[in-house]
Design a protein around this motif. Structure first.
Motif, mmCIF file in Angstrom:
data_model
loop_
_atom_site.group_PDB
_atom_site.id
_atom_site.type_symbol
_atom_site.label_atom_id
_atom_site.label_comp_id
_atom_site.label_asym_id
_atom_site.label_seq_id
_atom_site.Cartn_x
_atom_site.Cartn_y
_atom_site.Cartn_z
ATOM 1 N N ILE A 149 0.939 -1.098 0.094
ATOM 2 C CA ILE A 149 0.029 0.061 -0.039
ATOM 3 C C ILE A 149 0.940 1.389 0.132
ATOM 4 N N ASN A 150 0.517 2.100 -0.939
ATOM 5 C CA ASN A 150 1.344 3.458 -1.070
ATOM 6 C C ASN A 150 0.164 4.489 -1.165
ATOM 7 N N PRO A 151 0.571 5.680 -1.507
ATOM 8 C CA PRO A 151 -0.319 6.932 -1.907
ATOM 9 C C PRO A 151 -0.981 6.634 -3.390
ATOM 10 N N GLN A 152 -0.496 5.732 -4.309
ATOM 11 C CA GLN A 152 -1.111 5.423 -5.668
ATOM 12 C C GLN A 152 -2.213 4.333 -5.282
ATOM 13 N N THR A 153 -2.306 3.574 -4.188
ATOM 14 C CA THR A 153 -3.450 2.415 -3.826
ATOM 15 C C THR A 153 -4.669 2.962 -4.147
ATOM 16 N N ALA A 154 -5.579 2.366 -4.747
ATOM 17 C CA ALA A 154 -6.910 2.756 -4.733
ATOM 18 C C ALA A 154 -7.831 2.014 -4.115
ATOM 19 N N ALA A 155 -7.295 0.629 -4.032
ATOM 20 C CA ALA A 155 -8.561 -0.420 -3.477
ATOM 21 C C ALA A 155 -7.543 -1.749 -3.099
ATOM 22 N N ILE A 156 -7.969 -2.567 -2.383
ATOM 23 C CA ILE A 156 -7.768 -3.883 -2.255
ATOM 24 C C ILE A 156 -8.731 -4.925 -2.661
ATOM 25 N N LEU A 157 -8.350 -5.867 -3.650
ATOM 26 C CA LEU A 157 -9.348 -6.972 -4.309
ATOM 27 C C LEU A 157 -9.091 -8.221 -3.704
ATOM 28 N N TYR A 158 -10.080 -8.921 -3.649
ATOM 29 C CA TYR A 158 -9.848 -10.316 -2.954
ATOM 30 C C TYR A 158 -10.858 -11.254 -3.745
ATOM 31 N N ASN A 183 -7.768 3.251 5.171
ATOM 32 C CA ASN A 183 -8.890 4.143 4.614
ATOM 33 C C ASN A 183 -9.061 3.866 3.121
ATOM 34 N N LEU A 184 -9.244 2.575 2.709
ATOM 35 C CA LEU A 184 -9.331 2.138 1.322
ATOM 36 C C LEU A 184 -10.241 1.129 1.095
ATOM 37 N N PRO A 185 -11.100 1.136 0.019
ATOM 38 C CA PRO A 185 -12.103 0.249 -0.229
ATOM 39 C C PRO A 185 -11.544 -1.334 -0.392
ATOM 40 N N LEU A 186 -12.359 -2.027 0.081
ATOM 41 C CA LEU A 186 -12.068 -3.650 -0.088
ATOM 42 C C LEU A 186 -13.121 -4.094 -1.125
ATOM 43 N N ILE A 187 -12.807 -4.452 -2.195
ATOM 44 C CA ILE A 187 -13.819 -5.300 -3.348
ATOM 45 C C ILE A 187 -13.564 -6.537 -3.153
ATOM 46 N N VAL A 188 -14.668 -7.521 -3.124
ATOM 47 C CA VAL A 188 -14.651 -8.847 -3.019
ATOM 48 C C VAL A 188 -15.445 -9.301 -4.184
ATOM 49 N N ASP A 189 -14.566 -10.075 -4.979
ATOM 50 C CA ASP A 189 -15.362 -10.909 -6.210
ATOM 51 C C ASP A 189 -15.631 -12.212 -5.608
ATOM 52 N N ALA A 190 -17.262 -12.523 -5.582
ATOM 53 C CA ALA A 190 -17.715 -13.768 -4.841
ATOM 54 C C ALA A 190 -18.464 -14.277 -6.247
ATOM 55 N N GLN A 228 -22.237 5.062 -1.044
ATOM 56 C CA GLN A 228 -21.555 5.769 -1.824
ATOM 57 C C GLN A 228 -20.782 5.045 -2.918
ATOM 58 N N TYR A 229 -20.291 3.911 -2.640
ATOM 59 C CA TYR A 229 -19.340 3.006 -3.725
ATOM 60 C C TYR A 229 -20.298 2.512 -4.855
ATOM 61 N N VAL A 230 -21.500 1.918 -4.395
ATOM 62 C CA VAL A 230 -22.340 1.695 -5.412
ATOM 63 C C VAL A 230 -22.786 2.798 -6.332
#
Length: 372
Positions: A149-158, A183-190, A228-230
């Motif tokens: 994670i750094n300032p260029q990180t937009a999200a974590i994807l799982y 303070n990053l969004p977590l996106i989960v592909d399920a 907000q994300y949706v």
């Protein structure tokens, strides 16, 4: 309608591979077909339809908001675009411009950067993101995610899938802790998962499902999550989402499919075992073949038949067996992920007893031919 097969000279298929895109995924219930039919034959203000069905689905699933998309892959691309673009009107229409300097890195466990029929990182790139792989192919800890994670990180994807490495990989709850901390969004592909609520409850901000797999809806996808994300995902209809739009019939069909899915009785793994047992007994009468029950590698309540072919006895490779049965008069599709190990799996969710008998007969006849 058998005449469809005749009209277009199509091969009939027995699908023992499960809810697979290459075979049309699933066969929806009648009430879902009726909802699709109604959608095809009526007009709506699409934005209103999107918002109202999304709110209805969100109420069913006890989440903040939801939106129907064209498929789970589109859900990944649009979710990635959403967390990069947010509500920036200029970036929405210049997503792939090299001059735009917004955080684009999507941190993903290396063992989750898989090909599910198309590569995960291609979907991320479609959404304007750049995959940063954390950890190793067989290991990813919360600390290894955090190190990327750094300032260029937009999200974590799982990616929650049987396609992914299962061992020594952090849990969704652990990924959510890291996401909150930074303070990053977590996106989960399920996509193929059966529980439509648990991953949101574990702390994911956006969760993506296939509409046509476990839910047994029309070709479609579902994105649920924080309001907000949706909302930002919905804005993508004026960006990359335009090329991935879902029709009114798909929106209404999936909404009904979700309602039906939540209220209908599920087939349990134990019931699958009961259906498979005679088939396993028949297979075990064949020389060079052994069959047994195995359970889904991703932990779902799905039982399958694992068939092991003794290639030395049979005189043919498992890869060739799979190919021969695909190209017969009736195309039989197995789960062939372990064909290189001499094993295939049979998923019984999309077949009846008569079709299982046909599968057995075709296997038996194949070895009668090869050993003649």
């Amino acid at each position: 309608m058998s005449s469809i097969y005749e009209k277009y000279n199509l091969k009939q298929v027995i699908n023992t591979s499960g809810r697979m895109t290459i075979l049309g995924v699933s066969t929806p219930r009648q009430e879902v077909i009726d909802a699709v039919d109604y959608g095809l034959n009526h007009y709506f203000e699409i934005k209103d339809l999107v918002n109202k069905t999304g709110a209805y689905i969100a109420g069913l699933l006890n989440v903040e908001d939801a939106v129907v998309v064209s498929c789970a892959s589109a859900g990944i691309a649009q979710s990635v675009a959403a967390v990069i673009v947010k509500d920036n009107a200029n970036l929405l229409v210049n997503l792939h411009s090299a001059t735009v300097n917004e955080p684009r890195e999507i941190v993903l466990p290396r063992g989750h950067n898989v090909n599910f029929g198309a590569p995960v990182d291609t979907m991320v790139a479609l959404g304007g993101g750049k995959v940063v792989e954390a950890g190793y192919a067989n290991e990813c800890s919360p600390e290894q995610i955090e190190a990327c994670i750094n300032p260029q990180t937009a999200a974590i994807l799982y990616i929650k899938s049987h396609h992914c490495v299962q061992k020594s990989i952090l849990s969704i709850e652990q990924a959510a802790v890291v996401a909150r901390k930074h303070n990053l969004p977590l996106i989960v592909d399920a996509a193929a998962e059966e529980d439509l609520m648990c991953y949101y409850q574990m702390g994911a901000d956006l969760v993506i499902y296939s509409g046509a797999k476990a839910i047994e809806g029309p070709t479609s996808g579902l994105v649920i999550g924080k309001k907000q994300y949706v909302a930002w995902v919905k804005l993508q209809s004026g960006g990359i989402g335009r090329a991935m739009k879902v029709g009114k019939e798909g929106i209404l069909g999936l909404t009904q499919a979700i309602e039906s899915y939540l209220t209908s009785e599920k087939t349990t793994g134990a019931q699958m075992v009961e259906r498979m047992t005679p088939f396993i007994s028949q297979l075990n009468t064949l020389n060079g073949i052994s069959a047994k029950t195995v359970w889904d590698s991703a932990g779902r309540d799905i039982a399958r038949v694992e068939i092991t072919f003794d290639e030395a006895v049979l005189g043919i490779s498992t890869v060739d067996i799979v190919q021969r049965l695909k190209t017969g008069d009736i195309a039989i599709y197995f789960r062939g992920y372990k064909a290189n190990e001499g094993k295939v799996e049979v998923d019984v969710r999309s077949v009846n007893e008569q079709q299982l008998m046909t599968v057995f007969t075709c296997i038996k006849n194949l070895f009668t031919e090869t050993q003649a």
